[in-house]
Design a protein around this motif. Structure first.
Motif, short mmCIF file in Angstrom:
data_model
loop_
_atom_site.label_atom_id
_atom_site.label_comp_id
_atom_site.label_asym_id
_atom_site.label_seq_id
_atom_site.Cartn_x
_atom_site.Cartn_y
_atom_site.Cartn_z
N PHE A 652 -2.29 -28.67 -18.71
CA PHE A 652 -1.82 -27.45 -19.35
C PHE A 652 -3.01 -26.72 -19.95
N TYR A 653 -2.82 -25.43 -20.24
CA TYR A 653 -3.88 -24.57 -20.76
C TYR A 653 -3.54 -24.19 -22.20
N HIS A 677 -8.61 -26.16 -20.42
CA HIS A 677 -7.68 -26.83 -19.51
C HIS A 677 -7.64 -28.30 -19.88
N VAL A 678 -6.53 -28.72 -20.50
CA VAL A 678 -6.38 -30.11 -20.94
C VAL A 678 -5.86 -30.93 -19.77
N GLN A 694 -13.65 -26.19 -20.25
CA GLN A 694 -13.60 -24.74 -20.40
C GLN A 694 -13.31 -24.08 -19.06
N VAL A 695 -12.57 -22.98 -19.10
CA VAL A 695 -12.10 -22.30 -17.89
C VAL A 695 -12.94 -21.06 -17.65
N HIS A 696 -13.26 -20.82 -16.39
CA HIS A 696 -13.99 -19.62 -16.00
C HIS A 696 -13.13 -18.39 -16.31
N PRO A 697 -13.71 -17.32 -16.85
CA PRO A 697 -12.88 -16.18 -17.26
C PRO A 697 -12.22 -15.45 -16.09
N THR A 781 -2.70 -23.01 -29.08
CA THR A 781 -1.46 -22.39 -28.62
C THR A 781 -1.44 -22.44 -27.10
N LEU A 782 -0.27 -22.75 -26.57
CA LEU A 782 -0.11 -22.79 -25.12
C LEU A 782 -0.26 -21.40 -24.51
N VAL A 783 -0.90 -21.30 -23.38
CA VAL A 783 -1.06 -20.03 -22.67
C VAL A 783 -0.79 -20.27 -21.18
N THR A 784 -0.37 -19.20 -20.52
CA THR A 784 -0.14 -19.24 -19.08
C THR A 784 -0.97 -18.15 -18.41
N PRO A 785 -1.55 -18.43 -17.25
CA PRO A 785 -2.40 -17.42 -16.60
C PRO A 785 -1.56 -16.40 -15.86
#
Length: 967
Positions: A652-653, A677-678, A694-697, A781-785
């Motif tokens: 999850f992100y 990204h966990v 860490q996630v690429h922007p 906080t949870l986020v979705t792409p």
């Protein structure tokens, strides 16, 4: 031995009951061993010697443990039927077990049963089947007719229900709007009452001030009187002092006289000075009190004027609302009148259509009659022409007879004329353009004046409605016949296979069924249809296990996570979980247990590994574990774990709401608003950390991986950082970057990222008040792409500066300013109810910015510039529109750079700074990321616009991360 007991030529009909049963009992052991009751029971049921209850008792009784006992019990039941039971048993043996029948009776089996038991003979079976098929077909036809009527009735009722529901929805909307207006009116009345009360309080205070003023005047008058009395007393004291001085001069000696005279002279001055000081002090106090009263009176008058103006504004708003209510009422009445007029017009059109159909049929009949008359006249004309031809031929023949030389030439025309007289021309007639077989159907259809038919024999072509109805009828008939064929075949196979359980018994096939006309058919007769549908096997069903769950994590080990599901990995042998049958490969869906005399329920179907371990560790005493069998998914997860493709089933992100530096053991340095990204919530040898990257922007790619504090440790760190920030000075805070984003949630539970753990009674009652009683600070906080469209809208902040820069962006290629729409009252209310209005315009009325105007610009493939505030962001997100939010930070120095532009738009530097200070804290409440421009990164307006173009191009390529609603 049987052949010796029974003579060769002796028939069973001639034997009595005792002899038949003695014959059966002599071979009872052989019959019990060689006969299966399920093969003989259908025949015995048809012979009416066994009932359905007897059949159930023979096949389902628990006391009959084997086949021999069931067969022996069946013989006992047949013994109670007497001779009929014995004969039926022997006939069934003759059909199903001919060798055993020969051993028992000593006779060879015949090709046809004796008929003594009342069964249908083979010769009569075909006739019986035909009668049964005919009856079932009639019943099926009646059922079809009834189903058609019921379906039509159901369709009419559904249409009526739909109309009623639509009317109910309209009335509900009107009632809700009326209730809202009433509530608003009540609130306005309450405000007016409150203002009246405040006005009364002001009047009372004003009256009290006047009374205080009068009291002060009275006090001043009393002070003046006291001053006059003091002056009088002073004069009296002077006179007395002068008298005493004269007397003292006479008595005092010459050396003491100067001192006494000096003391007597200074005494009046001291008295006068004290009186003057007292009067001056009282006068100053009186003047100050007068000034204070005057100031209070002026404030009271200003407040009174302000309240009066507010009351006047509220009265104006009330009048506007009443006018809007009247306008809505008129619009509603107008819509009702329009609907009534439209319905009347539809009725008139239907009547005109019916009249046109009748006129068309009449015209068609007239045309047919005229054509028939024309055919008659044509026939008469042909007959007259034939007579003329015959007369001409006779005349020519007489003239040719006088000439002998032309005899050879005479024969040919004579033969042709003779042929013409022998074979006259066929009379003309109008033929029908359809098959005569379908004339009956066409005539019946022609009676309907409302629709044409393709089978009609009228001169006009068929109508489109008739062609469509014909196609639907043919399609429905073919689909119905196909469905009946499939269902009959399926049911026939089911009955035949259930009745033949012995592998040595030949099974019938649907292809062997013959029709009454002798032709083979693959579909069974309708009376063999199955009474219930086939049973379906559910592979992913949930099973519940109840057992003692003390130290549950010592009884079983789990693997997985929220992405794959939590699976049972190992079960301790001899434990309670192993005793009830729990095995590896089962997914844990739910766990229930009791704690402090409360039934708790935790859903673990989509939980992380950390949450699952915590939840299972809370179980004490008796628990109920719900499992789903997913062995294939479990094996795939084990293969990935062994091959090191993944470390767990978590994925999850999250958005980080704080900053913390890198630490030992591979800890990851994270800044505020970073996306992580966990992939593992319980890494090895670290129970209070998560493994994340860490996630690429712009892409979902992992950049730098490491461990971060888990939720609870990060929450403690967040509280510590907030405590440290509260003790810092403002000067030290200005030079530091943003380290904390305050995000709270009203959802109750141990972890807002987890599924909430609640009491079952609370879940059943639906009481959600308890979930709103506390707030929790969230470090993550949870986020979705979300992947943005071609061009995202642009929102510039603060709004004071954004209104100025929006005009500049509108002049660029690929940008267009969002234009407001002017809506009427009804359309404005409808769009407001659908949440399509983003913001109202400043000029008022029904002019507003809508989602349609934004979508219209986005469809052109260009950026839509939004002259709106922060309130529009959540409305845009609900419509799956994700704007680019750019906040331009302001300082006193940067505001001075924009002084000319601000003055040109009637704005000041103080207003810009105040707007920036008020809107900057609201940015942390947004459910998405934003880009902040520092005040020192630009020097003038041109450089600011250049940097904005670069920022917009970079933000367009990024992934949009959106948070869920936290309240």
């Amino acid at each position: 031995m049987s052949e010796e007991c029974v003579p060769e030529g002796l028939d069973l009909k001639e034997r009595c009951e005792e002899e038949l049963w003695e014959l059966i009992n002599d071979n009872r052991h052989r019959i019990s061993l060689g006969v299966q009751p399920c093969n003989l029971i259908p025949y015995l049921r048809q012979a009416r010697v066994l009932s359905e209850m007897d059949q159930d008792e023979i096949l389902s009784c628990h006391n009959l443990t084997n086949r021999s006992m069931r067969t022996s019990y069946m013989l006992d039941l047949l013994r109670t039927q007497g001779r009929n039971g014995a004969v039926a048993l022997l006939e069934s043996l003759m059909i199903h077990y001919p060798i055993l029948y020969t051993h028992v009776t000593g006779q060879k089996p015949s090709t046809e049963p004796s008929g003594f038991s009342g069964l249908i003979k083979y010769s009569e079976l075909t006739e019986y089947l035909v009668r049964a098929v005919t009856g079932m077909q009639k019943e099926l036809q009646q059922a079809r007719c009834e189903a058609g009527r019921m379906s039509a009735r159901c369709a009419s009722l559904e249409s009526e229900i739909g109309q009623i529901m639509a009317q109910e929805e309209k009335s509900r909307c009107l009632q809700s709007e009326n209730e809202r207006l009433r509530r608003h009116l009540f609130s306005l009345q309450h405000d007016v009452t409150k203002l009246k009360d405040e006005k009364c309080d002001l009047y009372m205070r004003y009256t009290a001030a006047i009374e205080e003023k009068s009291a002060v005047n009275m006090r001043l008058h009393d002070l003046n009187l006291q001053v006059y009395q003091l002056q009088t007393e002073l004069q009296k004291a002077k006179k007395e002092s002068e008298f005493q001085q004269r007397r003292s001069l006479r008595r005092a000696s010459q050396p003491a006289y100067p001192r006494l005279q000096e003391g007597v002279g200074s005494l009046p001055c001291q008295l006068v000075k004290a009186g003057r000081d007292i009067l001056a002090q009282d006068l100053a106090e009186a003047i100050d009190s007068h000034a204070e009263l005057a100031e209070q009176l002026r404030c009271y008058r200003e407040e009174n004027e302000k309240v009066f103006n507010e009351n006047k504004g509220l009265l104006d708003q009330k009048e506007c609302l009443s006018l809007q209510v009247q306008q809505l009422t008129l619009d509603c009445n107008l819509h009702q009148q329009k609907s009534t007029v439209i319905q009347n017009q539809i009725r008139e059109l239907q009547a005109e259509r019916d009249q046109a159909y009748l006129s068309r049929n009449e015209a068609q009949s007239v045309i047919a009659r005229v054509l028939a008359e024309k055919d008659t006249l044509r026939c008469q004309l042909v007959e007259l022409q034939e007579r003329v031809f015959s007369l001409q031929a006779n005349h020519n023949s007489r003239r040719q007879q006088s000439c002998d030389e032309s005899e050879a030439e005479w024969e040919s025309p004579r033969s042709s004329f003779e042929d013409s007289t022998i074979r006259p021309r066929r009379r003309l007639c109008r033929m029908d353009a359809v098959n005569p077989i379908s004339m009956s159907a066409s005539n019946s259809e022609c009676e309907d004046p409302t629709a044409g038919s393709v089978r009609s024999n009228i001169a006009d072509p068929p109508g489109l409605e008739s062609l469509r109805r014909r196609e639907e009828e043919l399609h429905a008939d073919s689909s119905l016949e196909k469905a009946e064929t499939d269902s009959l075949t399926d049911s026939f196979e089911f009955i035949l296979h259930v009745g033949n359980e012995d592998e040595h018994t030949p099974r019938l096939s649907p292809a062997t069924v013959s029709s009454p006309d002798g032709l083979s058919r693959t579909t069974p007769p309708p009376f063999l249809m199955r009474s219930r549908p086939k049973a379906l096997r559910v592979n992913a069903r949930v099973l519940s296990f109840s057992f003692q769950g003390e130290a549950l994590l010592s009884q079983l080990a789990v693997v997985g996570g929220n992405k794959t599901g939590v699976f049972v990995h190992q079960v301790t042998e001899g434990s309670a979980a192993h005793t009830v049958g729990i095995s590896p490969g089962a997914q844990i869906v739910e766990v229930k247990y009791e704690h402090n005399q409360k039934a708790l329920q935790m859903v673990l179907e989509d939980s992380t590994l950390e949450e699952a371990l915590w939840a299972l560790g809370q179980v004490t005493g008796l628990c109920n574990l719900s499992l789903r069998h997913r062995q294939d998914d479990y094996e795939v997860l084990l293969q990935k774990l062994k091959s090191s493709q993944t470390s767990s089933g978590d994925s999850f992100y999250v958005r980080v709401n704080m900053s913390f530096p890198a630490g030992p053991n591979g800890s990851l340095a994270v800044s505020c608003n970073d996306i992580l990204h966990v992939t593992n919530t319980r890494p090895i040898n670290s129970e209070d950390s998560w493994h994340a990257s860490q996630v690429h922007p712009c892409q979902l790619l992992a950049l730098k991986s490491g461990t971060v504090p888990n939720y609870y440790r990060a929450q403690r760190l967040l509280i510590r950082i907030i405590e440290e920030m509260s003790f810092q000075t403002k000067k030290s805070q200005k030079n530091k970057e943003k380290a904390v984003r305050i995000v709270s949630t009203g959802r109750q539970g141990r972890n807002p990222l987890w599924v909430s753990v609640e009491d079952e009674k609370t879940l059943e009652s639906g009481d959600s008040s308890a979930s709103k009683t506390c707030m929790s600070l969230m470090p993550y906080t949870l986020v979705t792409p979300h992947y943005p469209p071609i061009c995202r809208p642009v929102l510039l902040l603060p709004t004071v500066l954004g209104r100025i820069l929006d005009k500049k962006l509108e002049g660029w290629q690929g940008f267009q300013l969002c234009e407001p729409e002017m809506l009427n009252a009804s359309e404005h209310g409808a769009r407001l109810q659908r949440s399509e209005i983003l913001e109202e315009c400043e000029q008022g009325g029904n002019c507003c910015y809508t989602l349609q105007s934004v979508n219209k610009v986005m469809k052109k493939g260009i950026h839509c510039v939004l002259p709106l505030g922060l309130d529009c962001v959540r409305r845009l997100h609900r419509a799956q529109i994700f704007p680019i939010i750019i906040f331009i930070g302001q300082s006193a120095r940067s505001a001075r750079k924009l002084r000319a532009k601000l003055h040109r738009h009637s704005q000041s530097e103080e207003q810009l700074l105040a707007c920036s200070r008020s809107e900057e804290p609201l940015l942390d409440k947004l459910p998405c990321l934003y880009h902040s421009v520092t005040p020192d990164s630009w020097c003038d307006q041109a450089s600011l616009l250049t940097s904005l173009r670069t920022i917009i191009r970079e933000e367009q390529q990024k992934i949009v991360w959106v948070e869920p609603d936290l309240w």
